[in-house]
Write an enzyme that holds these catalytic residues in place. Structure first.
Site, PDB file in Angstrom:
ATOM      1  N   ASP A 127       0.855  -1.193   0.000  1.00 10.02           N
ATOM      2  CA  ASP A 127       0.000   0.000   0.000  1.00 10.02           C
ATOM      3  C   ASP A 127       0.890   1.241   0.000  1.00 10.02           C
ATOM      4  OD1 ASP A 127      -2.158  -1.707   0.336  1.00 10.02           O
ATOM      5  OD2 ASP A 127      -2.676  -1.023   2.339  1.00 10.02           O
ATOM      6  N   ARG A 176      -1.286  -0.935  -8.378  1.00  8.34           N
ATOM      7  CA  ARG A 176      -2.641  -0.469  -8.151  1.00  8.34           C
ATOM      8  C   ARG A 176      -2.623   1.062  -8.278  1.00  8.34           C
ATOM      9  NH1 ARG A 176      -3.487  -0.893  -2.124  1.00  8.34           N
ATOM     10  NH2 ARG A 176      -3.787  -3.099  -2.521  1.00  8.34           N
ATOM     11  N   THR A 222     -10.807   2.025  -7.666  1.00  6.34           N
ATOM     12  CA  THR A 222     -11.685   3.199  -7.555  1.00  6.34           C
ATOM     13  C   THR A 222     -13.134   2.744  -7.430  1.00  6.34           C
ATOM     14  OG1 THR A 222     -12.367   5.271  -8.597  1.00  6.34           O
ATOM     15  CG2 THR A 222     -11.923   3.443 -10.089  1.00  6.34           C
ATOM     16  N   HIS A 223     -13.950   3.597  -6.802  1.00  2.00           N
ATOM     17  CA  HIS A 223     -15.403   3.347  -6.764  1.00  2.00           C
ATOM     18  C   HIS A 223     -16.120   4.352  -7.634  1.00  2.00           C
ATOM     19  CE1 HIS A 223     -13.440   2.627  -2.862  1.00  2.00           C
ATOM     20  NE2 HIS A 223     -13.885   1.421  -3.117  1.00  2.00           N
ATOM     21  N   ARG A 284     -10.877   7.434   7.410  1.00  2.00           N
ATOM     22  CA  ARG A 284     -10.597   7.855   6.022  1.00  2.00           C
ATOM     23  C   ARG A 284     -11.783   7.516   5.108  1.00  2.00           C
ATOM     24  NH1 ARG A 284      -5.220   6.170   7.184  1.00  2.00           N
ATOM     25  NH2 ARG A 284      -5.498   4.217   6.072  1.00  2.00           N
TER      26      ARG A 284
HETATM   27  C1  LIG Z   1      -8.534  -1.469  -3.493  1.00  2.00           C
HETATM   28  C2  LIG Z   1      -8.148  -0.122  -2.980  1.00  2.00           C
HETATM   29  C3  LIG Z   1      -6.910   0.046  -2.393  1.00  2.00           C
HETATM   30  C4  LIG Z   1      -6.517   1.310  -1.953  1.00  2.00           C
HETATM   31  N1  LIG Z   1      -5.243   1.476  -1.458  1.00  2.00           N
HETATM   32  C5  LIG Z   1      -4.826   2.710  -1.134  1.00  2.00           C
HETATM   33  C6  LIG Z   1      -3.492   2.958  -0.761  1.00  2.00           C
HETATM   34  O1  LIG Z   1      -2.641   2.066  -0.712  1.00  2.00           O
HETATM   35  N2  LIG Z   1      -3.134   4.238  -0.471  1.00  2.00           N
HETATM   36  C7  LIG Z   1      -4.026   5.274  -0.529  1.00  2.00           C
HETATM   37  O2  LIG Z   1      -3.644   6.435  -0.287  1.00  2.00           O
HETATM   38  N3  LIG Z   1      -5.327   5.062  -0.848  1.00  2.00           N
HETATM   39  C8  LIG Z   1      -5.733   3.816  -1.152  1.00  2.00           C
HETATM   40  N4  LIG Z   1      -7.047   3.611  -1.515  1.00  2.00           N
HETATM   41  C9  LIG Z   1      -8.053   4.686  -1.292  1.00  2.00           C
HETATM   42  C10 LIG Z   1      -8.141   5.609  -2.470  1.00  2.00           C
HETATM   43  O3  LIG Z   1      -6.956   6.369  -2.569  1.00  2.00           O
HETATM   44  C11 LIG Z   1      -9.319   6.579  -2.327  1.00  2.00           C
HETATM   45  O4  LIG Z   1      -9.185   7.304  -1.160  1.00  2.00           O
HETATM   46  C12 LIG Z   1     -10.665   5.893  -2.320  1.00  2.00           C
HETATM   47  O5  LIG Z   1     -10.693   4.795  -3.170  1.00  2.00           O
HETATM   48  C13 LIG Z   1     -11.741   6.874  -2.756  1.00  2.00           C
HETATM   49  O6  LIG Z   1     -11.528   7.282  -4.081  1.00  2.00           O
HETATM   50  P1  LIG Z   1     -12.457   6.812  -5.299  1.00  2.00           P
HETATM   51  O7  LIG Z   1     -11.572   6.542  -6.456  1.00  2.00           O
HETATM   52  O8  LIG Z   1     -13.272   5.677  -4.885  1.00  2.00           O
HETATM   53  O9  LIG Z   1     -13.301   8.066  -5.669  1.00  2.00           O
HETATM   54  P2  LIG Z   1     -14.035   9.225  -4.842  1.00  2.00           P
HETATM   55  O10 LIG Z   1     -13.535  10.497  -5.445  1.00  2.00           O
HETATM   56  O11 LIG Z   1     -13.985   9.049  -3.356  1.00  2.00           O
HETATM   57  O12 LIG Z   1     -15.521   8.988  -5.252  1.00  2.00           O
HETATM   58  C14 LIG Z   1     -15.901   9.215  -6.604  1.00  2.00           C
HETATM   59  C15 LIG Z   1     -17.292   8.747  -6.854  1.00  2.00           C
HETATM   60  O13 LIG Z   1     -17.394   7.344  -6.599  1.00  2.00           O
HETATM   61  C16 LIG Z   1     -18.703   7.050  -6.143  1.00  2.00           C
HETATM   62  N5  LIG Z   1     -18.621   6.475  -4.787  1.00  2.00           N
HETATM   63  C17 LIG Z   1     -17.588   6.521  -3.942  1.00  2.00           C
HETATM   64  N6  LIG Z   1     -17.898   5.870  -2.791  1.00  2.00           N
HETATM   65  C18 LIG Z   1     -19.163   5.440  -2.934  1.00  2.00           C
HETATM   66  C19 LIG Z   1     -20.073   4.718  -2.082  1.00  2.00           C
HETATM   67  N7  LIG Z   1     -19.747   4.333  -0.853  1.00  2.00           N
HETATM   68  N8  LIG Z   1     -21.305   4.438  -2.556  1.00  2.00           N
HETATM   69  C20 LIG Z   1     -21.686   4.853  -3.785  1.00  2.00           C
HETATM   70  N9  LIG Z   1     -20.876   5.556  -4.623  1.00  2.00           N
HETATM   71  C21 LIG Z   1     -19.644   5.837  -4.205  1.00  2.00           C
HETATM   72  C22 LIG Z   1     -19.454   8.344  -6.132  1.00  2.00           C
HETATM   73  O14 LIG Z   1     -20.099   8.495  -7.372  1.00  2.00           O
HETATM   74  C23 LIG Z   1     -18.351   9.363  -5.995  1.00  2.00           C
HETATM   75  O15 LIG Z   1     -18.707  10.642  -6.454  1.00  2.00           O
HETATM   76  C24 LIG Z   1      -7.434   2.384  -2.023  1.00  2.00           C
HETATM   77  C25 LIG Z   1      -8.686   2.214  -2.618  1.00  2.00           C
HETATM   78  C26 LIG Z   1      -9.045   0.990  -3.111  1.00  2.00           C
HETATM   79  C27 LIG Z   1     -10.367   0.858  -3.787  1.00  2.00           C
END
Ligand SMILES: Cc1cc2nc3c(=O)[nH]c(=O)nc-3n(C[C@H](O)[C@H](O)[C@H](O)COP(=O)(O)OP(=O)(O)OC[C@H]3O[C@@H](n4cnc5c(N)ncnc54)[C@H](O)[C@@H]3O)c2cc1C
Length: 303
Positions: A127, A176, A222-223, A284
């Site tokens: 990570d 990733r 990403t979500h 977070r």
């Molecule tokens: C598998 C994985 C590993 C990760 N590892 C790390 C790491 O090593 N270091 C690190 O700094 N970060 C890590 N992260 C966290 C990452 O950096 C983000 O903080 C986190 O994924 C939120 O960003 P996002 O791309 O989902 O988009 P966001 O900008 O948070 O969300 C974008 C859009 O996604 C949709 N969305 C988001 N959450 C939801 C929900 N709960 N329900 C419905 N819609 C939703 C919405 O439409 C939202 O507007 C990891 C994330 C994942 C998925």
């Protein structure tokens, strides 16, 4: 609000306050598989039966030498348990393996874990933590990595990441790509969502164009439905087959999109956190999405 919640994620007094709520446990269950490895494995089995891949991640960050020893033991047990499960991956954090003590300790421990993983055919992903740790994390990763068995996370919100990715791609890379979860100053990190999204897409395009040679494997974490759609447009246009990349999402986050991706036939790995040190991770997740915070508040007030 986001900055405040990330600030709270680092505060010990806020942690004891939140841990004191009897209902907190009920709410964290949505995002965290449980306190024990057994519960993590159980969640992984359940998800794999439903068609997802999985990566287990032991919660807990920064530690002294004693805590690092404990984490090393736990991660070794995770690898052993994952061997029995077949194709279940292990994630870990640099500070868990000693980076806050010294870079050498982290390197020594990462070599041990990597060897253990390789001998048991369990893939390990490092990570990425806050920007103070990145130079050391990348240099240790580069010195240890030999093949796909060791991968790393790169954060799109950092202005440096495009150059980091370019330099890593020359050797074949499993990585990733995520947006990034910490509070970083504008000097180093994009702050606007649109800038972070376009940085993410620049990295994705670069990886899909230059990184699919043998030994290369992008993981899009990403979500965000917008990012998922944009990546799928490229993949379809370039006829990239589904074995060449994967999506990744966090346990319990945007489960609707998780199911949609699987039902459309793409590969999706769920990151399953477990362990007692759930507090910073949980905060977070609240910081990322106001709806998560409302879910927490509603549960506390019993609505
Ligand atoms: C598998 C994985 C590993 C990760 N590892 C790390 C790491 O090593 N270091 C690190 O700094 N970060 C890590 N992260 C966290 C990452 O950096 C983000 O903080 C986190 O994924 C939120 O960003 P996002 O791309 O989902 O988009 P966001 O900008 O948070 O969300 C974008 C859009 O996604 C949709 N969305 C988001 N959450 C939801 C929900 N709960 N329900 C419905 N819609 C939703 C919405 O439409 C939202 O507007 C990891 C994330 C994942 C998925």
């Amino acid at each position: 609000m986001r900055n405040f919640l990330i600030y709270l994620s680092e505060s010990k007094s806020a942690e004891s306050f939140f841990r004191g709520f009897p209902l907190t446990k009920k709410v964290i269950k949505r995002f965290i598989a449980g306190d024990t490895l057994k519960q993590g494995i159980r969640a992984a089995r359940h998800l794999r039966e439903a068609g997802f891949d999985a990566i287990l991640d032991l919660l807990g960050e920064s530690g002294d030498e004693q805590k690092t020893k404990m984490a090393l033991l736990e991660i070794t047990s995770m690898i052993q348990a994952c061997e029995e499960e077949k194709d279940l991956w292990v994630g870990l954090k640099p500070t868990q393996l000693g980076l806050s003590v010294s870079k050498d300790l982290f390197k020594k421990n990462l070599i041990k874990v990597y060897k253990e993983g390789t001998s048991k055919q369990v893939k390990i992903t490092v990570d990425m933590e806050d920007s103070k740790t990145i130079d050391d994390t990348l240099s240790v990763f580069k010195s240890v990595k030999k093949d796909l068995n060791l991968g790393i996370c790169l954060q799109a919100y950092l202005k440096r990441t495009k150059n980091d990715l370019k330099s890593l791609l020359s050797d074949g890379l499993r990585a990733r790509i995520c947006k990034g979860a910490y509070n970083e100053p504008s000097e180093f990190a994009f702050q606007d969502r649109s800038d972070i999204n376009s940085s993410y897409m620049d990295l994705a395009k670069l990886f899909l164009k230059k990184g699919l040679k043998p030994g290369g494997y992008p993981e899009f974490a990403t979500h965000d439905p917008f990012i998922v759609d944009e990546i799928l447009k490229i993949v379809k246009k370039e006829n990239i087959t589904k074995d060449k990349f994967e999506f990744q999402m966090l346990y319990g986050v945007n489960t609707q999109l998780q199911r949609k991706i699987i039902e459309s036939g793409w590969n999706l790995r769920i990151y399953i956190p477990f362990g007692k040190s759930w507090y910073p991770y949980f905060m977070r997740r609240l910081a990322e999405r106001p709806a998560n915070l409302m879910f927490f508040i509603r549960a506390i007030f019993g609505r």
